[in-house]
Design a protein around this motif. Structure first.
Motif, PDB file in Angstrom:
ATOM      1  N   GLU A   1      -8.796   0.899  19.754  1.00 22.42           N
ATOM      2  CA  GLU A   1      -8.280   0.770  21.114  1.00 22.42           C
ATOM      3  C   GLU A   1      -8.803   1.872  22.016  1.00 22.42           C
ATOM      4  OE1 GLU A   1      -3.931   1.013  23.233  1.00 22.42           O
ATOM      5  OE2 GLU A   1      -4.101  -0.183  21.388  1.00 22.42           O
TER       6      GLU A   1
ATOM      7  N   LYS B   1     -10.136 -13.288  21.380  1.00 22.08           N
ATOM      8  CA  LYS B   1      -9.100 -13.273  22.411  1.00 22.08           C
ATOM      9  C   LYS B   1      -9.095 -14.568  23.211  1.00 22.08           C
ATOM     10  CE  LYS B   1      -7.742 -10.672  26.568  1.00 22.08           C
ATOM     11  NZ  LYS B   1      -8.149 -11.727  27.535  1.00 22.08           N
TER      12      LYS B   1
ATOM     13  N   THR C   1      -6.116 -17.554  23.617  1.00 18.82           N
ATOM     14  CA  THR C   1      -5.674 -17.920  24.962  1.00 18.82           C
ATOM     15  C   THR C   1      -5.789 -19.422  25.174  1.00 18.82           C
ATOM     16  OG1 THR C   1      -6.338 -15.768  25.856  1.00 18.82           O
ATOM     17  CG2 THR C   1      -6.077 -17.568  27.428  1.00 18.82           C
TER      18      THR C   1
ATOM     19  N   PHE D   1      -5.853  -2.105  25.616  1.00 19.84           N
ATOM     20  CA  PHE D   1      -4.401  -2.171  25.456  1.00 19.84           C
ATOM     21  C   PHE D   1      -3.886  -3.529  25.916  1.00 19.84           C
ATOM     22  CE2 PHE D   1      -0.085  -1.605  27.142  1.00 19.84           C
ATOM     23  CZ  PHE D   1       0.561  -1.129  26.010  1.00 19.84           C
ATOM     24  N   ASN D   2      -4.380  -3.997  27.064  1.00 19.77           N
ATOM     25  CA  ASN D   2      -3.978  -5.314  27.571  1.00 19.77           C
ATOM     26  C   ASN D   2      -4.459  -6.425  26.640  1.00 19.77           C
ATOM     27  OD1 ASN D   2      -2.847  -4.053  29.759  1.00 19.77           O
ATOM     28  ND2 ASN D   2      -4.568  -4.437  31.135  1.00 19.77           N
ATOM     29  N   ALA D   3      -5.651  -6.240  26.058  1.00 21.13           N
ATOM     30  CA  ALA D   3      -6.180  -7.253  25.138  1.00 21.13           C
ATOM     31  C   ALA D   3      -5.266  -7.403  23.928  1.00 21.13           C
ATOM     32  CB  ALA D   3      -7.590  -6.879  24.700  1.00 21.13           C
ATOM     33  N   ARG D   4      -4.793  -6.285  23.390  1.00 20.14           N
ATOM     34  CA  ARG D   4      -3.893  -6.339  22.239  1.00 20.14           C
ATOM     35  C   ARG D   4      -2.590  -7.041  22.598  1.00 20.14           C
ATOM     36  NH1 ARG D   4      -3.863  -1.075  18.253  1.00 20.14           N
ATOM     37  NH2 ARG D   4      -5.888  -1.504  17.289  1.00 20.14           N
ATOM     38  N   ASN D   5      -2.033  -6.717  23.750  1.00 20.52           N
ATOM     39  CA  ASN D   5      -0.791  -7.360  24.178  1.00 20.52           C
ATOM     40  C   ASN D   5      -0.993  -8.860  24.371  1.00 20.52           C
ATOM     41  OD1 ASN D   5       0.633  -4.967  24.136  1.00 20.52           O
ATOM     42  ND2 ASN D   5       0.375  -4.557  26.330  1.00 20.52           N
ATOM     43  N   ASN D   6      -2.147  -9.223  24.946  1.00 18.22           N
ATOM     44  CA  ASN D   6      -2.443 -10.626  25.190  1.00 18.22           C
ATOM     45  C   ASN D   6      -2.573 -11.395  23.871  1.00 18.22           C
ATOM     46  OD1 ASN D   6      -4.834 -12.837  25.629  1.00 18.22           O
ATOM     47  ND2 ASN D   6      -3.533 -12.694  27.449  1.00 18.22           N
TER      48      ASN D   6
ATOM     49  N   TYR E   1     -14.024  -4.339  24.988  1.00 20.45           N
ATOM     50  CA  TYR E   1     -12.910  -4.679  25.865  1.00 20.45           C
ATOM     51  C   TYR E   1     -12.825  -3.649  26.989  1.00 20.45           C
ATOM     52  CZ  TYR E   1     -11.399  -7.571  21.917  1.00 20.45           C
ATOM     53  OH  TYR E   1     -11.343  -8.481  20.898  1.00 20.45           O
TER      54      TYR E   1
ATOM     55  N   HIS F   1     -10.191  -3.464  28.975  1.00 16.63           N
ATOM     56  CA  HIS F   1      -8.795  -2.993  28.918  1.00 16.63           C
ATOM     57  C   HIS F   1      -8.234  -3.325  27.537  1.00 16.63           C
ATOM     58  CE1 HIS F   1      -8.976  -2.324  33.226  1.00 16.63           C
ATOM     59  NE2 HIS F   1      -9.388  -3.567  33.392  1.00 16.63           N
TER      60      HIS F   1
END
Length: 417
Positions: free
Chosen positions: A304, A231, A235, A281-286, A277, A279
């Motif tokens: 997840e 991740k 980024t 769900f947020n990691a996947r979106n990121n 992780y 969060h």
């Protein structure tokens, strides 16, 4: 004291003792569970020491290339995990086990090129020397300290035959941006910068505002970004070409993601490690926002609900494997040697002729100057004159003061800055 108060006090006292005993028992049981669930570190130490040489040789291509501490850890980890059946603390390996092994086995490890990240710098007065406090830099610095400086008058200082450049113009068109500083010695040994005519730029983690300023203002350069397959890596690559709260690009830079991807992981057979992780769900979106494919996102955040997944570092490569992989990446990206236009070549040719001619004159003049220096009489009170100048100008170095004394004594102006 009435009977109610006495009864309450008695019950409270007994309950407190029982609670204390119960918590102590729970702590003891928890400790025992940890003891039986995870192997003692002495056991991990024994196993790590047993496989350390094998891991280093694999990481360093049989001791022909430098190997970062984390590269050695990645080679040792599957061997250790096969024996202990539990996860390995990377920091414990790189900061404790590996340094301990090097200290306790000087006979085996004396010639090893193990690279630890620089953690600070040493600055010399007057010389401009800035020493990163990393393994290879310190080793080379101490070697030069031991060798001493040759002060004989038999080597003239000649003009540099290279063409003067600063920045991208006439020197490089590509910048290799790598998210880890520990690869610098390996890249230097393989002469990646020289063979591909590219600059190498590194940061620890997400790029700083200063780094983004350089990326935007370094006109005409293309930036190839090397990063881990995780991740943070996605980024890092994304923020090099996207506006952030602290920096807005006036001109979008030419940034190419050359980092580890799922195809690399599968094709190069790299070792992965578990990651959690907070969060997911947020990691996947990121990840999707920053360019990861659906398949890559599924690999990196595989569960997840439980918030777990896998990641792979660049350090998972052995040194020779990393260089081979990087060379293929650079070649496929069209990185080429730099040769400037005809006007620059004409100016450079004239400068080369000038440099060769003046260097011949310097070598001839050097012989005369050497005879003068060898016959000169050392003035009496030299030390006293130097002390006087240093008292007057405390920021001056002793050799700058001596140079000034020599210039005055011989009727010339000059000196060392």
């Amino acid at each position: 004291m009435d009977i109610g108060t006495a009864l309450h006090k008695s019950v409270t006292s007994a309950t407190a003792k029982w609670t204390k005993a119960r918590k102590a028992a729970e702590r003891s049981a928890s400790a025992m569970q940890r003891y039986y669930r995870a192997p003692a570190r002495e056991t991990i130490r024994e196993i790590a020491f047993a496989v350390m040489e094998q891991a280093y040789m694999k990481a360093s291509a049989n001791n022909t290339l430098p190997a970062a501490a984390r590269q050695i850890m990645y080679q040792a980890r599957p061997l250790i995990l096969a024996a202990i059946g539990d996860n390995l603390d990377a920091n414990y390996f790189t900061q404790t086990l590996l340094p301990d092994y090097l200290e306790e086995h000087p006979d085996k490890a004396a010639s090893w090129d193990v690279v630890f990240d620089a953690r600070g710098h040493l600055y010399e007065p007057h010389t401009g020397v800035k020493l990163p406090l990393g393994t290879l830099a310190v080793r080379e610095y101490l070697r030069r300290c031991k060798a001493g400086v040759d002060v004989k008058l038999d080597e003239p200082r000649e003009f540099d035959s290279g063409f003067p450049t600063y920045g991208t113009r006439n020197r490089f068109h590509t910048v290799l941006f790598i998210e880890k500083e520990g690869f610098a010695p390996l890249l230097e040994r393989a002469k990646i910068a020289e063979r591909f005519d590219l600059a190498v730029m590194s940061t620890k983690g997400v790029s700083t505002t200063a780094a983004r300023t350089l990326i935007e203002k370094l006109g005409g350069a293309r930036f190839l970004v090397l990063h881990d397959f995780d991740k943070a890596g996605f980024t890092i690559a994304a923020t090099l070409k996207r506006n952030t709260r602290r920096y807005t690009f006036a001109v979008r830079p030419d940034v190419v993601d050359l980092g580890l991807r799922l195809t690399d992981v599968q094709g190069e057979d790299l070792e992965s490690e578990p990651v959690g992780y907070k969060h997911p769900f947020n990691a996947r979106n990121n990840l999707r926002l920053n360019g990861a494919t659906v398949e890559e996102t599924q690999f990196l955040v595989s569960d997840e609900r439980r918030g777990i997944g896998r990641r792979i570092e660049l350090n998972a490569f052995a040194s020779d494997h990393f260089i081979e992989w990087l060379e293929r990446k650079l070649e496929s990206s069209g990185v080429k040697k730099v040769v400037p236009d005809d006007d620059v070549l004409t100016a450079a040719y004239r400068r080369a002729v000038f440099t060769n001619a003046i260097n011949q004159q310097i070598r001839a003049a050097h012989e005369d100057a050497q005879k003068i220096a060898e016959k000169v009489k050392i003035p009496k009170g030299l030390r006293r004159s130097i002390d006087k100048l240093l008292k007057k100008s405390p920021a001056m170095s002793w050799d700058a003061a001596l140079s000034e004394v020599a210039a005055r004594s011989n009727g010339r102006r000059g000196g060392v800055g």
